[in-house]
Scaffold this motif. Structure first.
Motif, PDB file in Angstrom:
ATOM      1  N   VAL A 142      37.200 -49.427 -50.923  1.00 31.19           N
ATOM      2  CA  VAL A 142      36.272 -48.362 -50.547  1.00 31.19           C
ATOM      3  C   VAL A 142      35.194 -48.161 -51.620  1.00 31.19           C
ATOM      4  O   VAL A 142      34.485 -47.151 -51.636  1.00 31.19           O
ATOM      5  CB  VAL A 142      36.995 -47.021 -50.241  1.00 31.19           C
ATOM      6  N   LEU A 164      34.086 -51.439 -43.263  1.00 27.31           N
ATOM      7  CA  LEU A 164      35.415 -51.488 -43.869  1.00 27.31           C
ATOM      8  C   LEU A 164      36.452 -51.930 -42.843  1.00 27.31           C
ATOM      9  O   LEU A 164      37.318 -52.767 -43.120  1.00 27.31           O
ATOM     10  CB  LEU A 164      35.744 -50.093 -44.416  1.00 27.31           C
ATOM     11  N   MET A 197      28.269 -43.020 -43.913  1.00 23.11           N
ATOM     12  CA  MET A 197      29.716 -43.256 -43.831  1.00 23.11           C
ATOM     13  C   MET A 197      30.124 -43.888 -42.500  1.00 23.11           C
ATOM     14  O   MET A 197      31.117 -44.603 -42.424  1.00 23.11           O
ATOM     15  CB  MET A 197      30.487 -41.942 -44.029  1.00 23.11           C
ATOM     16  N   GLU A 213      29.511 -47.494 -43.117  1.00 25.41           N
ATOM     17  CA  GLU A 213      30.441 -47.960 -44.138  1.00 25.41           C
ATOM     18  C   GLU A 213      31.866 -48.083 -43.593  1.00 25.41           C
ATOM     19  O   GLU A 213      32.560 -49.069 -43.856  1.00 25.41           O
ATOM     20  CB  GLU A 213      30.412 -46.957 -45.289  1.00 25.41           C
ATOM     21  N   THR A 214      32.282 -47.076 -42.829  1.00 20.60           N
ATOM     22  CA  THR A 214      33.636 -47.086 -42.266  1.00 20.60           C
ATOM     23  C   THR A 214      33.788 -48.245 -41.285  1.00 20.60           C
ATOM     24  O   THR A 214      34.802 -48.932 -41.248  1.00 20.60           O
ATOM     25  CB  THR A 214      33.932 -45.739 -41.551  1.00 20.60           C
ATOM     26  N   GLN A 248      32.758 -39.297 -51.058  1.00 16.41           N
ATOM     27  CA  GLN A 248      33.702 -40.036 -51.910  1.00 16.41           C
ATOM     28  C   GLN A 248      35.135 -39.601 -51.621  1.00 16.41           C
ATOM     29  O   GLN A 248      36.041 -40.439 -51.563  1.00 16.41           O
ATOM     30  CB  GLN A 248      33.354 -39.821 -53.384  1.00 16.41           C
ATOM     31  N   GLN A 300      36.246 -38.555 -48.830  1.00 19.98           N
ATOM     32  CA  GLN A 300      36.652 -39.122 -47.553  1.00 19.98           C
ATOM     33  C   GLN A 300      37.010 -40.600 -47.726  1.00 19.98           C
ATOM     34  O   GLN A 300      37.922 -41.105 -47.074  1.00 19.98           O
ATOM     35  CB  GLN A 300      35.549 -38.918 -46.509  1.00 19.98           C
ATOM     36  N   ARG A 301      36.293 -41.288 -48.624  1.00 21.60           N
ATOM     37  CA  ARG A 301      36.643 -42.691 -48.894  1.00 21.60           C
ATOM     38  C   ARG A 301      38.013 -42.796 -49.550  1.00 21.60           C
ATOM     39  O   ARG A 301      38.778 -43.725 -49.266  1.00 21.60           O
ATOM     40  CB  ARG A 301      35.570 -43.344 -49.763  1.00 21.60           C
TER      41      ARG A 301
END
Ligand SMILES: Nc1ncnc2c1ncn2[C@@H]1O[C@H](COP(=O)(O)OP(=O)(O)O)[C@@H](O)[C@H]1O
Ligand SMILES: [Mg+2]
Length: 368
Positions: free
Chosen positions: A131, A189, A182, A185-186, A148, A150-151
């Motif tokens: 992350v 990931l 996010m 990003e999510t 951050q 949440q990551r």
């Protein structure tokens, strides 16, 4: 480091078979059947109270359904307790332990599973790197921003390599910019580690941005499951047409009907004869509701047009201008004109013609 090959070979599907869950007289979930494919990012989308969280809780094992069954990786887990399902969870509130460092937070689920200290730390550091928070392991959660934190919550949920990651509105506490960041990003990931994700949101843009497929719920019932494009282009119910994107609705009576999925002609209330495509089986004389996207409406000369309307408002938004018009019987229409289109926007008060192609108007058989 979490290896994508390892994770994706482990990723599993989820099957919901006819799930019913009542709270008193409320059917929170009302006969939902749904297949989530291995490695898929599936969004559960619906308004508040539509049953999204209840479905997620049933998958996680925190709620047991009144009827139906739940399979994870082909195994019936309907009555298996949550800690035996090996699923990861991330909620709206990050629920990190404030007194523990970031690294300790992430290592915690491993500790609960009896993993030794050295391996715990290695795996927690790997998850933290996934992350992209390598440098933050020694901080306390309160020393991180919302995004951050949440990551970290995501890192904690993936550190024990769950078969499935369940997320309930995990980004809704973040402000708009961070939230959009996010979302991407999510999604990245998830691709990277290949885990199957079920992601709950009430935000259609979020669902369309993140998900491979979206399951739309209303009042505990599944309305439609499809790719973002399927839902936008071919909504199967008026609810989906109205909930995803913007839609003009207008009611009328069928004049000529073909097969379901085929072209029909419809006399709108107010008299205009228009073309549409039948979604449900409809017969001549039957009542239908048409749904047309604002960007699929063309503004043409009023002379000779079957459907005319008066321009009441023009809203300039940079990349497009939205016209608000009033048709026969006061029927409202919205038209989206992209910026740079060759035609100038009509003036306020102008009477114009409106036209669409048959395939852009979906006729539902549920009109009053
Ligand atoms: N524990 C509960 N007790 C009573 N009613 C509940 C409970 N959980 C959910 N409900 C009801 O079930 C319906 C669906 O709730 P929920 O699954 O939380 O919807 P969503 O997550 O889509 O907002 C709502 O009407 C809600 O009030
Ligand atoms: Mg909810």
């Amino acid at each position: 480091m979490l290896q994508s090959t390892e994770a994706s070979s482990r990723s599993v599907g989820i099957e919901l078979r006819d799930i019913v869950k009542r709270f008193g007289s409320v059917a929170a979930v009302d006969g939902v059947s749904l297949d989530v494919r291995p490695g898929e990012f599936l969004a559960l989308l619906g308004p508040s109270g539509s049953g999204k969280t209840t479905i997620l809780m049933a998958i996680a094992g925190f709620e047991y359904p009144d009827a139906g069954s739940i399979l994870v990786g082909g195994e019936d887990v309907t009555w298996v307790p949550p800690n035996k399902r090996n699923l990861g969870m991330v909620f709206q509130k990050y629920t990190l332990f404030p007194h523990m460092s970031v690294l300790e937070n992430i290592a915690f689920p491993l500790k609960m599973r009896g993993v030794g200290r050295a391996e715990r730390e290695d795996r927690a550091r790997a998850a933290l790197a996934t992350v992209r928070l390598d440098a933050y392991g020694d901080r306390k959660p309160s020393q991180l921003s919302g995004g951050q934190q949440q990551r970290v919550a995501i890192a904690r949920a993936i550190v024990y390599k769950p078969r499935v990651l369940l997320m309930d509105e995990p980004l809704s506490a973040l402000d708009k910019n961070l939230r959009e960041e996010m979302q991407i990003e999510t999604k990245h990931l998830q691709r990277e580690i290949g885990v199957t994700v079920v992601f709950v949101t009430h935000d259609q843009t979020e669902a369309l941005t993140m998900a491979d497929r979206v399951a739309v719920l209303d009042q505990g019932k599944l309305q439609q499951v499809g790719s973002p494009q399927d839902l936008y282009e071919t909504p199967r119910t008026p609810f989906v047409a109205g909930f995803i994107g913007e839609t003009n609705f207008c009611a009328g009576t069928v004049r000529d009907a073909g097969a379901s999925g085929g072209p029909v002609t419809v006399v709108l209330d107010g008299g205009a004869l228009v073309a549409a495509t039948a979604v449900d089986p409809v017969a001549a004389g039957g009542r239908v509701r048409l749904a047309v996207r604002p960007e699929r409406l063309a503004v043409v000369a009023a002379d000779g047009a079957a459907l005319t309307a008066r321009v009441n408002e023009a809203i300039y938004a940079g990349n497009a201008t939205t016209l608000i018009l009033e048709g026969p019987n006061g029927l409202p229409f919205r038209v989206r004109l992209p910026a740079g289109s060759q035609h100038a926007a009509p003036a306020l008060g102008d009477q114009v013609g409106l036209r669409w192609s048959a395939e852009d108007a979906r006729a539902f058989g549920d009109a009053p």
